[in-house]
Design a protein around this motif. Structure first.
Motif, PDB file in Angstrom:
ATOM      1  N   GLY A  15       0.815  -1.200   0.000  1.00 40.74           N
ATOM      2  CA  GLY A  15       0.000   0.000   0.000  1.00 40.74           C
ATOM      3  C   GLY A  15       0.853   1.256   0.000  1.00 40.74           C
ATOM      4  O   GLY A  15       0.578   2.224  -0.724  1.00 40.74           O
ATOM      5  N   LYS A  16       1.905   1.257   0.802  1.00 40.09           N
ATOM      6  CA  LYS A  16       2.796   2.418   0.868  1.00 40.09           C
ATOM      7  C   LYS A  16       3.474   2.667  -0.468  1.00 40.09           C
ATOM      8  O   LYS A  16       3.569   3.811  -0.929  1.00 40.09           O
ATOM      9  CB  LYS A  16       3.845   2.211   1.962  1.00 40.09           C
ATOM     10  N   GLN A  17       3.942   1.593  -1.110  1.00 35.47           N
ATOM     11  CA  GLN A  17       4.591   1.743  -2.411  1.00 35.47           C
ATOM     12  C   GLN A  17       3.640   2.321  -3.454  1.00 35.47           C
ATOM     13  O   GLN A  17       4.025   3.179  -4.262  1.00 35.47           O
ATOM     14  CB  GLN A  17       5.121   0.387  -2.889  1.00 35.47           C
ATOM     15  N   LEU A  18       2.403   1.871  -3.428  1.00 31.15           N
ATOM     16  CA  LEU A  18       1.419   2.389  -4.377  1.00 31.15           C
ATOM     17  C   LEU A  18       1.110   3.858  -4.098  1.00 31.15           C
ATOM     18  O   LEU A  18       1.007   4.675  -5.026  1.00 31.15           O
ATOM     19  CB  LEU A  18       0.145   1.554  -4.330  1.00 31.15           C
ATOM     20  N   TRP A 270       4.451  -8.363  -4.602  1.00 31.90           N
ATOM     21  CA  TRP A 270       5.686  -8.212  -5.385  1.00 31.90           C
ATOM     22  C   TRP A 270       6.873  -7.759  -4.527  1.00 31.90           C
ATOM     23  O   TRP A 270       7.906  -7.363  -5.041  1.00 31.90           O
ATOM     24  CB  TRP A 270       5.479  -7.245  -6.554  1.00 31.90           C
ATOM     25  N   LYS A 271       6.744  -7.870  -3.213  1.00 31.13           N
ATOM     26  CA  LYS A 271       7.844  -7.443  -2.346  1.00 31.13           C
ATOM     27  C   LYS A 271       9.094  -8.289  -2.589  1.00 31.13           C
ATOM     28  O   LYS A 271      10.208  -7.763  -2.669  1.00 31.13           O
ATOM     29  CB  LYS A 271       7.419  -7.517  -0.881  1.00 31.13           C
ATOM     30  N   LEU A 285       2.970  -0.334 -12.337  1.00 27.38           N
ATOM     31  CA  LEU A 285       1.538  -0.585 -12.208  1.00 27.38           C
ATOM     32  C   LEU A 285       0.745   0.712 -12.256  1.00 27.38           C
ATOM     33  O   LEU A 285      -0.270   0.822 -12.968  1.00 27.38           O
ATOM     34  CB  LEU A 285       1.261  -1.323 -10.894  1.00 27.38           C
ATOM     35  N   VAL A 286       1.189   1.700 -11.506  1.00 30.42           N
ATOM     36  CA  VAL A 286       0.485   2.985 -11.462  1.00 30.42           C
ATOM     37  C   VAL A 286       0.516   3.660 -12.828  1.00 30.42           C
ATOM     38  O   VAL A 286      -0.491   4.207 -13.296  1.00 30.42           O
ATOM     39  CB  VAL A 286       1.097   3.884 -10.372  1.00 30.42           C
ATOM     40  N   ALA A 287       1.662   3.608 -13.493  1.00 22.26           N
ATOM     41  CA  ALA A 287       1.762   4.214 -14.816  1.00 22.26           C
ATOM     42  C   ALA A 287       0.805   3.554 -15.800  1.00 22.26           C
ATOM     43  O   ALA A 287       0.146   4.233 -16.600  1.00 22.26           O
ATOM     44  CB  ALA A 287       3.203   4.117 -15.325  1.00 22.26           C
ATOM     45  N   ASP A 288       0.707   2.240 -15.739  1.00 24.48           N
ATOM     46  CA  ASP A 288      -0.192   1.537 -16.655  1.00 24.48           C
ATOM     47  C   ASP A 288      -1.645   1.912 -16.385  1.00 24.48           C
ATOM     48  O   ASP A 288      -2.406   2.199 -17.313  1.00 24.48           O
ATOM     49  CB  ASP A 288       0.008   0.027 -16.518  1.00 24.48           C
TER      50      ASP A 288
END
Length: 300
Positions: A15-18, A270-271, A285-288
């Motif tokens: 969640g933090k990474q996203l 995916w850690k 993922l966010v870019a897509d």
């Protein structure tokens, strides 16, 4: 600032990474549990009530987890995701993709239907017939894997190696999911996780288990690998067959050197992969999501 809902009951590291990746693109991300959402089918209100989004629905929804529960509860959670998509909110992965992958029986069927190599699998209701299949496999010197129809991270999985193990043959709420155990090539136990985003294999790792179960959550070690064309193509074909935006595809190389798909996960962690690869997977993922569904010609 435009806002994204991250569907999760356990934000943690992912969640933090996203959130960081969305912030880099000018979006605020908020965690939302499907257990707190509701349908409100009145004339004047938003038809879907999402905590933190009382006035306007999110620009997009990133699904990091769907809670377990009764059949009615799980169907309701997926109803919320279906409804969001019908209202024009991008849902990544959407409810249909999650339905296809969370049910191991349907996943296996769709992979086989697409002509993709996977382990021999039986999904059935009758316990006596399940026992007969297991006994026949054991007589022929083969092991079987018994899995819950729904589940992840190796929970509830057993390997049937001898006749006394049949005492542990349990159903998943009345349904038996049996899969022929695939012996991997080389020494020890290993498989490969390929991460696919929008039809591209972006990263891969080999997982080496301390036992036949190669889950990182169960102590498997990770090592980055170069994705050869055949392996990448197989993972992409699996994700295409299940119509997913992104997925983690687990593949094993059998003793004869051929690849077999073991699992396709529509809400993959995916850690472990991130720890051994150079690309930032959350950013990919966010870019897509934003580029395909929230670009200049989109509503986000």
């Amino acid at each position: 600032m435009r806002r994204i809902a991250i569907i999760t009951d356990d934000p943690g590291w992912h969640g933090k990474q996203l959130c960081l990746a969305f912030a880099e693109r000018g979006y605020a991300a908020e965690y939302v549990s499907l257990t707190a959402c509701k349908l409100q089918l009145t004339v004047v209100d938003l038809p879907i009530v999402i905590p933190g989004f009382a006035e306007v629905l999110p620009a997009a929804v990133f699904v990091r987890g769907v809670p377990g529960g009764s059949l009615e509860e799980v169907v309701f959670y997926l109803d919320v995701l279906h409804a969001l998509k019908l209202l024009g909110v991008p849902v990544y992965n959407d409810a249909s993709a999650i339905e296809r992958s969370v049910d191991k029986g349907m996943t296996s069927f769709l992979l086989q239907y697409a002509g993709l190599p996977t382990a021999l699998t039986w999904v059935l209701r009758d316990r006596d017939e399940a026992l007969a299949i297991a006994e026949q496999e054991l007589r022929q010197g083969r092991y079987l894997i018994s899995k819950p129809l729904f589940g992840s991270q190796g929970e509830g999985i057993r390997r049937i190696e001898k006749s006394t193990d049949l005492l542990w043959l349990t159903s998943s709420r009345g349904i038996y999911y049996l899969q022929r155990f695939v012996e991997c090539t080389g020494e020890g136990y290993s498989d490969v996780r390929v991460f696919v985003i929008n039809g591209q294999a972006v990263a891969g790792m080999r997982r080496r288990g301390i036992s036949w179960l190669n889950n990182v959550a169960r102590g498997a070690s990770c090592e980055c690998i170069e994705l050869e064309a055949d392996l990448a193509g197989l993972a992409i074909a699996a994700v295409t067959a299940l119509k997913m935006d992104y997925a983690g595809v687990d593949v094993i190389q059998d003793a004869e050197g051929g690849y077999r798909i073991i699992e396709v996960n529509s809400v993959p962690a995916w850690k472990g992969l991130q720890s051994v690869c150079d690309i930032n997977i959350a950013e990919c993922l966010v870019a897509d999501l934003l580029d395909r569904y929230c670009g200049q010609d989109q509503v986000c």
